[in-house]
Structures are given as structure tokens and as C-alpha cells.
Design a protein around this motif. Structure first.
Motif, PDB file in Angstrom:
ATOM      1  N   LYS A 106       0.543  -0.948  -0.303  1.00 52.15           N
ATOM      2  CA  LYS A 106      -0.404  -0.128   0.115  1.00 52.15           C
ATOM      3  C   LYS A 106       0.875   0.970   0.302  1.00 52.15           C
ATOM      4  N   GLN A 107       1.949   1.424   0.675  1.00 56.02           N
ATOM      5  CA  GLN A 107       3.009   2.283   0.834  1.00 56.02           C
ATOM      6  C   GLN A 107       3.629   2.496  -0.658  1.00 56.02           C
ATOM      7  N   LEU A 109       2.660   1.185  -4.083  1.00 56.16           N
ATOM      8  CA  LEU A 109       1.490   1.130  -5.210  1.00 56.16           C
ATOM      9  C   LEU A 109       0.412   2.894  -4.894  1.00 56.16           C
ATOM     10  N   THR A 110       0.165   3.594  -5.871  1.00 52.88           N
ATOM     11  CA  THR A 110      -0.632   4.438  -5.873  1.00 52.88           C
ATOM     12  C   THR A 110      -1.897   3.145  -5.805  1.00 52.88           C
ATOM     13  N   PRO A 111      -2.871   4.902  -5.405  1.00 57.48           N
ATOM     14  CA  PRO A 111      -4.116   3.573  -4.501  1.00 57.48           C
ATOM     15  C   PRO A 111      -4.048   3.072  -5.967  1.00 57.48           C
ATOM     16  N   GLN A 112      -5.066   3.592  -7.603  1.00 55.75           N
ATOM     17  CA  GLN A 112      -4.946   3.102  -8.305  1.00 55.75           C
ATOM     18  C   GLN A 112      -4.479   1.286  -8.479  1.00 55.75           C
ATOM     19  N   GLN A 113      -3.074   1.872  -8.855  1.00 60.58           N
ATOM     20  CA  GLN A 113      -2.031   0.287  -8.941  1.00 60.58           C
ATOM     21  C   GLN A 113      -2.444  -1.049  -7.697  1.00 60.58           C
ATOM     22  N   TYR A 114      -2.628   0.213  -6.594  1.00 57.40           N
ATOM     23  CA  TYR A 114      -2.909  -0.810  -4.781  1.00 57.40           C
ATOM     24  C   TYR A 114      -4.660  -1.667  -5.263  1.00 57.40           C
ATOM     25  N   ASP A 115      -5.969  -0.980  -5.979  1.00 55.48           N
ATOM     26  CA  ASP A 115      -6.339  -1.180  -5.996  1.00 55.48           C
ATOM     27  C   ASP A 115      -6.401  -2.541  -7.247  1.00 55.48           C
TER      28      ASP A 115
END
Length: 154
Positions: A106-107, A109-115
Motif C-alpha cells: 500500500k505504501q 503502490l499508488t491507490p489505483q495500482q493498489y486497487d
């Protein structure tokens, strides 16, 4: 860098997949367990009957083999119970590692990548689950049929 992220993702997916449990009621689990025990007993009886036929065993030998199998099953059950605490501790350790990896991802990746990573991980887990169900439907382990034919003497 991509390879490192992919390697971490695969490790995470594997860890995540192992920890997933289906939501079934205790009655469902109990019924399934009883059904599985019944199938196992039937398989054991069929295997013993096949051994009797293939090896030409007499009734005394069959009874001794059955007693041997029962002792072995009891030993295995006792060993399973003995190692229960170790398995539980190992599962807790795996959960903690999975949670740590998730936090690290989570740290990174970007929020989109994480999702997207979460969605991909969930999809792969479902694929594994389906593959396991298919294997279960086929009877689990693959056994080679016994070859009772004698080779030709040329």
C-alpha cells in the motif's frame, strides 16, 4: 523493479489464498465431514476387498490388515492433534506476514495500482479455489491402476 514487485505480489497472492476460508455454517461443515468420513470408510473397504482379490488373502489376513490400518489411522490422528498448536501458531505468523506485506504494498503502490493489485490477487485466488474444487470433484489424488497383467514372454 517490475520483477521485484511481481515477485512480492505472487508471494502475497499465495499467502492470501492460503488464508481464505469459505463461509459455511457449522451444520454444513458437520454434514460435509460426515459425508467425507463415510466416503473414506467406503474407499477403505473397497481397497481392502481389492487387495483380498488381487493377493488372494484369507479372512484372517484381511482382519489383521484392517487392524493394522486402524492402528495407523489412530496414530496419524494422534500425531495431527499433537501438532495442532504448531499449525495454529504458523497460521498466525503467516497472517501477520501477509498483513505486513499488504501494508508495504500500500505504501509502494499508488491507490489505483493498489486497487488493481488487490483485484488481481482476488481473481487469482478465485481461480485457485475453482481449481481445487475441480481436483476435489475428480477424487483428489491421482492413483495409478494396479497392473495385474503378466508380461508376454517373447
Amino acid at each position: 523493479m517490475k520483477k521485484l514487485v511481481l515477485a512480492i505480489a505472487f508471494i502475497g497472492i499465495g499467502s492470501f489464498a492460503m488464508a481464505q476460508q469459505t463461509t459455511t455454517t457449522p451444520q454444513d461443515r458437520q454434514a460435509k465431514r460426515a459425508e467425507m468420513q463415510q466416503k473414506m470408510q467406503q474407499r477403505e473397504q473397497e481397497h481392502l476387498a481389492q487387495m483380498q482379490k488381487d493377493l488372494g488373502l484369507n479372512q484372517g489376513q484381511v482382519e489383521k490388515i484392517k487392524a493394522l490400518q486402524d492402528r495407523r489411522k489412530a496414530d496419524m490422528k494422534a500425531e495431527f492433534e499433537k501438532n495442532k498448536d504448531q499449525r495454529q501458531a504458523k497460521m498466525e505468523e503467516m497472517k501477520a506476514k501477509r498483513a505486513q506485506m499488504d501494508a508495504d504494498m500500500k505504501q509502494i503502490l499508488t491507490p489505483q495500482q493498489y486497487d488493481k493489485w488487490q483485484a488481481d490477487r482476488k481473481a487469482k485466488m478465485e481461480q485457485r479455489k475453482m481449481a481445487m474444487k475441480e481436483r476435489g470433484a475428480r477424487g483428489g489424488k491421482m492413483h495409478k491402476p494396479m497392473n495385474t497383467a503378466t508380461p508376454d514372454a517373447n
